[in-house]
Design an enzyme around this catalytic site. Structure first.
Site, PDB file in Angstrom:
ATOM      1  N   CYS A 336      -4.465  -1.240   1.569  1.00 40.03           N
ATOM      2  CA  CYS A 336      -3.096  -1.562   1.177  1.00 40.03           C
ATOM      3  C   CYS A 336      -2.615  -2.814   1.920  1.00 40.03           C
ATOM      4  O   CYS A 336      -3.100  -3.906   1.657  1.00 40.03           O
ATOM      5  CB  CYS A 336      -2.177  -0.365   1.400  1.00 40.03           C
ATOM      6  SG  CYS A 336      -0.669  -0.430   0.400  1.00 40.03           S
ATOM      7  N   HIS A 420      -4.847   4.544  -1.008  1.00 35.55           N
ATOM      8  CA  HIS A 420      -4.885   5.415   0.170  1.00 35.55           C
ATOM      9  C   HIS A 420      -5.645   6.698  -0.175  1.00 35.55           C
ATOM     10  O   HIS A 420      -5.693   7.122  -1.324  1.00 35.55           O
ATOM     11  CB  HIS A 420      -3.467   5.805   0.594  1.00 35.55           C
ATOM     12  CG  HIS A 420      -2.631   4.665   1.068  1.00 35.55           C
ATOM     13  ND1 HIS A 420      -2.813   4.056   2.283  1.00 35.55           N
ATOM     14  CD2 HIS A 420      -1.585   4.028   0.474  1.00 35.55           C
ATOM     15  CE1 HIS A 420      -1.914   3.096   2.441  1.00 35.55           C
ATOM     16  NE2 HIS A 420      -1.164   3.054   1.350  1.00 35.55           N
TER      17      HIS A 420
END
Length: 495
Positions: A336, A420
């Site tokens: 991310c 994630h």
């Protein structure tokens, strides 16, 4: 039955989340329909529900403990700090504002309504709701606007159990002082205490418990022993400072050494819990270039402040060390915000207002931040294995080359993805670690039978066991069914 109680704590990281999860699992094992609830959470560890709502990761874990599907109403208000003064406000799973501490007060009345409606809906559909407080209920400077501790308890008539962390010292003063600082109507709901993280001779603790009961007129419902290796989804980076088995273990010849850059605004560091579950994998957090030198894999995790944390990394010399690693073909993974840092360019008029910023230029991609937050539960494949993950980000990454890797890309020993939770997929995790070990020249083979999901379930069962074996569950049942006992003593300010 529509009972409830509130688990408060003397401090952040006292053990509220763990105790609440343990009570949820204990009740679920008895066939009780139970749900967790945290009115307002301040955390950078969040998760996405199946219907695309963002909630605190701790409440997601507590829902798993309760064996029910997580929902937005279990954490109706989530605050995600982007700096020391400003936070994003997420209401019922969707971002609604960016505010500073003073501006937040203008939202309180509306949020109070959302909290009340959410709790009422949960209570209507469940036998029991286990609520969790935030920080300490004795933050007297915040009491007037409180919607998560005694403000919630008063509004909903909840009995309160206060958890204290004895490992930090001063637990008796903290428990007594918590009660004494509260106004009489709040004190009337404080039913008793739980002492957490105890290790030592129980007989040495008993005189203190007796004296605390005499001083406050309230019992201690039990003492929970110290347990290493739980690694449950914390909402607070204080958990990263807690003693861990791997933090003291020496690197061995067969270890796979992982260094995670500890950004000031690190988010979703639970991504690395699945790596730690592998025998022989040692995970440490890094805040200097020297912390990376002997690592086989360096991970740039998520962050709530990509541009600011990239500048922090450059100031500390960590960025230069990562570039040197890549030139030596040593593995680096960006997740991310970490992926965005590894890219060529970041255009951020939204999160930081910095405009155009150069990334590290290690992956052929660029990022543009936008106001709409991307929330999802994507699925894909990598290394020939299925991957289920989740995504939470404002930055949109445009991949311009390299080898596809999940939704991102890979060039040599550098990987980047916005997803994630990918490491929680056992087959993918093993294949990825095997590739890292090969590139690092490490004699390491991932265990073929480690199941992250099974380990998580076993840990939640441990929490249920701790509640059942060490707490007065009969007293907890009475609180859930009947509320706080009447006639509890009121302590004058200062005792």
């Amino acid at each position: 039955m529509s009972g409830a109680l509130l688990v408060a704590g003397t401090t952040s990281d006292a053990g509220k989340s763990v105790v609440a999860a343990g009570i949820c699992r204990w009740l679920a094992r008895q066939g009780v329909k139970v749900a967790p609830f945290k009115a307002q959470n301040m955390s950078l560890n969040s998760m996405v529900t199946m219907d695309g709502a963002e909630i605190g990761r701790a409440q997601y874990m507590q829902a798993q403990a309760a064996r029910i599907e997580p929902r937005a109403i279990m954490n109706p208000v989530l605050l995600k700090p982007g700096s020391d003064r400003r936070s994003q406000v997420v209401v019922l799973g969707r971002p609604v504002a960016e505010v500073d501490a003073l501006e937040y007060g203008a939202h309180k009345e509306r949020l109070r309504e959302v909290v009340a409606e959410s709790l009422a809906e949960l209570r209507a559909g469940c036998d029991v709701v286990v609520c969790e407080g935030a920080g300490s209920p004795a933050e007297i400077n915040l009491r007037d606007g409180d919607i998560v501790n005694m403000g919630l308890a008063r509004a909903a008539g909840l009995p309160v159990v206060v958890v204290g962390d004895i490992d930090r010292g001063g637990v008796f003063a903290s428990l007594f002082g918590t009660v004494a600082l509260l106004e009489p109507a709040d004190q009337a709901l404080i039913a008793g205490f739980v002492i957490n993280k105890f290790r030592g001779a129980a007989e040495l603790l008993e005189p203190g418990l007796d004296r605390l009961a005499a001083l406050t007129g309230r019992p201690t419902f039990g003492v929970l022993p110290w347990k290493l290796g739980l690694y449950l989804d914390s909402e607070d980076t204080l958990a990263l400072d807690a003693p861990r088995q791997d933090a003291r273990a020496p690197y061995g010849n067969e270890s796979l050494r992982v260094a995670v850059v500890r950004f000031p605004r690190i988010s979703n560091f639970t991504d690395l819990d699945a790596l730690r579950c592998e025998p022989g994998v040692v995970v440490r957090y890094a805040a200097s270039p020297g912390d990376l030198v002997d690592a086989d894999l360096v991970v740039l995790p998520g962050t709530r402040a990509t541009v600011a944390d990239l500048a922090w990394m450059r100031e500390r010399g960590i960025a230069d060390e990562i570039v040197r690693r890549v030139k030596r073909d040593q593995p680096v993974l960006g997740v991310c915000g970490g992926f965005q840092m590894l890219a060529r360019h970041i255009d951020d008029e939204y999160e930081s207002g910095a405009g155009g910023v150069d990334g590290l230029g290690l992956l052929p991609a660029s990022t543009v931040f936008q106001g709409e937050k991307i929330l999802g539960r994507p699925v894909g494949r990598a290394y020939g294995e299925p991957v289920r993950a989740y995504e939470i980000h404002h930055g949109i990454v445009d991949v311009e080359g390299g080898e596809p890797f999940l939704d991102g890309c890979r060039v040599g020993a550098v990987w980047g993805t916005t997803w994630h939770g990918a490491m929680e997929n056992d087959g993918f995790r093993r294949a990825f670690l095997a590739d890292v070990a090969r590139r690092a020249g490490r004699d390491f083979t991932p265990a073929p039978d480690v199941s992250f999901e099974a380990l998580r379930e076993a840990t939640l069962d441990v929490l249920g066991d701790l509640v059942e074996e060490h707490l007065d569950t009969g007293a907890l049942w009475r609180l859930i069914e009947h509320g706080a006992p009447s006639g509890l003593p009121v302590l004058p300010p200062g005792g």
